[in-house]
Design an enzyme around this catalytic site. Structure first.
Site, PDB file in Angstrom:
ATOM      1  N   ASN A 183     -11.702  14.266 -16.928  1.00  0.00           N
ATOM      2  CA  ASN A 183     -10.285  14.041 -16.601  1.00  0.00           C
ATOM      3  C   ASN A 183      -9.492  13.487 -17.781  1.00  0.00           C
ATOM      4  O   ASN A 183      -8.322  13.143 -17.641  1.00  0.00           O
ATOM      5  CB  ASN A 183     -10.161  13.113 -15.384  1.00  0.00           C
ATOM      6  CG  ASN A 183     -10.598  11.684 -15.671  1.00  0.00           C
ATOM      7  OD1 ASN A 183     -10.965  11.354 -16.792  1.00  0.00           O
ATOM      8  ND2 ASN A 183     -10.541  10.846 -14.661  1.00  0.00           N
ATOM      9  N   LYS A 184     -10.095  13.397 -18.954  1.00  0.00           N
ATOM     10  CA  LYS A 184      -9.382  12.833 -20.113  1.00  0.00           C
ATOM     11  C   LYS A 184      -8.512  13.911 -20.778  1.00  0.00           C
ATOM     12  O   LYS A 184      -8.536  15.072 -20.384  1.00  0.00           O
ATOM     13  CB  LYS A 184     -10.378  12.224 -21.098  1.00  0.00           C
ATOM     14  CG  LYS A 184     -11.208  11.088 -20.477  1.00  0.00           C
ATOM     15  CD  LYS A 184     -10.384   9.830 -20.136  1.00  0.00           C
ATOM     16  CE  LYS A 184     -11.013   8.961 -19.089  1.00  0.00           C
ATOM     17  NZ  LYS A 184     -11.953   7.964 -19.585  1.00  0.00           N
ATOM     18  N   ILE A 185      -7.757  13.525 -21.799  1.00  0.00           N
ATOM     19  CA  ILE A 185      -6.765  14.450 -22.369  1.00  0.00           C
ATOM     20  C   ILE A 185      -7.421  15.726 -22.891  1.00  0.00           C
ATOM     21  O   ILE A 185      -6.930  16.826 -22.665  1.00  0.00           O
ATOM     22  CB  ILE A 185      -5.937  13.738 -23.463  1.00  0.00           C
ATOM     23  CG1 ILE A 185      -5.136  12.648 -22.755  1.00  0.00           C
ATOM     24  CG2 ILE A 185      -5.052  14.734 -24.242  1.00  0.00           C
ATOM     25  CD1 ILE A 185      -3.992  12.060 -23.443  1.00  0.00           C
TER      26      ILE A 185
END
Ligand SMILES: *Cc1c(COP(=O)(O)O)cnc(C)c1O
Length: 369
Positions: A183-185
């Protein structure tokens, strides 16, 4: 609209598929291979550091950075109270004690004035967290660190590409640590990276990452090391994502702008901050409602979920957790803000139409809370 809108989702294109296939087909499926080297080189260049070292995830990157800097039992490390628990846990793994500083009410990141209050003779390091994509106020933090001889490890897990006074986060402290969780950039599935200009730190971390094996004598280990390596397959995914990072961040900013347009005029609501010295990359769009308490917040989350809109509460202050709790200890700002905040859907695939619909639902739901 009869659909489930997640808080976040990765964006996978043909490029990612192609690079991952290449890695698998090459036979270099473990932790050696050209995607690792390329990913590390390009990431270091992007952040503006001489070195970058990939790891198995963001938590192991934090732990590896701490042990490589010599943090150990008996030491104290100052971390913000409002962060994902991994920041504090990585400190605990070393035997050192995480000491929780309060946050700044505007940036929601660690408050430099409160850092000063929490320094003792045992303090060895500070881990500012660039929360939800907004950088912490680094100048005063670096000043304090210099004055007291402390290390600064930037936790950039939520802030790839964010800038402080024109400098990329991860290039300001003694080292930076990033996560590439789903779910990170940008993502590698699971993964992390340490960025630094310090050759000694880089070499030490590289050594410990690979079981502390002697460079000249195979299978000779002079310390207890770790296996904290990333695989070439993960790095292939990472490289493809990295080559799209500008576009992905641009979309994050765009999504925030849409929310701002549709929710900006509700008096009790605040969205993500952006200080004049900051470039926020809006990892998660945040909504802070002055009128929320925990009960109202949870009711709001539940009602939106019934309509297919996924949201998350802010992190709970770490010092509230049973493992870190101490009687009578509170950080007033953290203990106030966490109740009022939620993360809104912030995934790459959102369109203006969907954001407009989410905002209408938010406005309707607010009337019933
Ligand atoms: C995600 C995150 C981490 C940990 O990263 P993992 O890759 O999930 O281990 C650490 N700190 C913060 C602030 C995070 O958001």
């Amino acid at each position: 609209m009869n659909k489930f809108i997640p808080v976040s989702e990765p964006t996978i294109t043909e490029k990612e598929i192609e690079y991952v296939l290449q890695a698998v087909k090459s036979g270099w499926v473990s932790s050696l291979g050209e995607f690792i080297t390329k990913f590390e080189e390009k990431f270091a260049k992007y952040v503006g550091t001489r070195y970058a070292l990939t790891t198995s995830n963001g938590t192991t990157a934090l732990h590896l950075a701490l042990v490589s800097l010599g943090i150990k039992e008996g030491d104290e490390v100052i971390v913000p109270d409002l962060t994902f628990i991994a920041t504090a846990n990585a400190v605990a793994y070393t035997g050192a004690k995480p000491v929780f500083a309060d946050i700044d009410p505007e940036t929601w990141c660690i408050d430099p004035d409160d850092i000063k209050k929490k320094i003792t003779s045992k303090t060895k390091a500070i881990i500012p967290v660039h929360l939800y994509g907004h950088p912490a106020d680094m100048d005063p933090i670096m000043e304090i660190a210099e004055k007291y001889g402390l290390f600064v490890i930037e936790d950039c897990a939520e802030a790839h590409g964010a800038e402080y006074k024109g400098k990329k986060v991860g290039s300001i402290g003694h080292c930076g640590v990033f996560s590439f969780y789903g779910n990170k950039i940008i993502t590698t599935g699971e993964g992390g990276i340490i960025t630094t200009n310090d050759e000694k730190l880089y070499e030490k971390a590289k050594f410990l990452r690979d079981h502390a094996m002697s460079k000249d004598k195979r299978y000779w280990h002079t310390e207890v090391g770790y296996n904290y390596r990333m695989t070439n397959i993960q790095a292939a995914l990472g490289l493809a994502q990295f080559e799209r990072i500008d576009e992905i961040i641009q979309k994050k900013i765009q999504i925030f702008t849409w929310y701002k347009e549709y929710l900006g005029d509700i008096p009790e609501i605040k969205l993500n901050p952006e200080k004049e010295w900051a470039k926020n990359v809006f990892w998660m769009v945040c909504l802070l409602n002055e009128k929320f308490n925990e009960e109202k917040r949870d009711e709001f989350i539940k009602k939106l979920k019934e309509n297919g809109i996924d949201t998350r509460p802010f992190f709970y202050p770490c010092s509230m957790m049973p493992t870190y709790k101490k009687d009578g200890f509170i950080n007033p700002i953290s203990y106030e803000i966490y109740k009022k905040g939620i993360n809104l859907p912030s995934g790459y695939n959102l369109t203006r139409e969907v954001v407009r619909w989410i905002c209408q639902e938010i406005k309707t739901t607010l009337k019933y809370i």
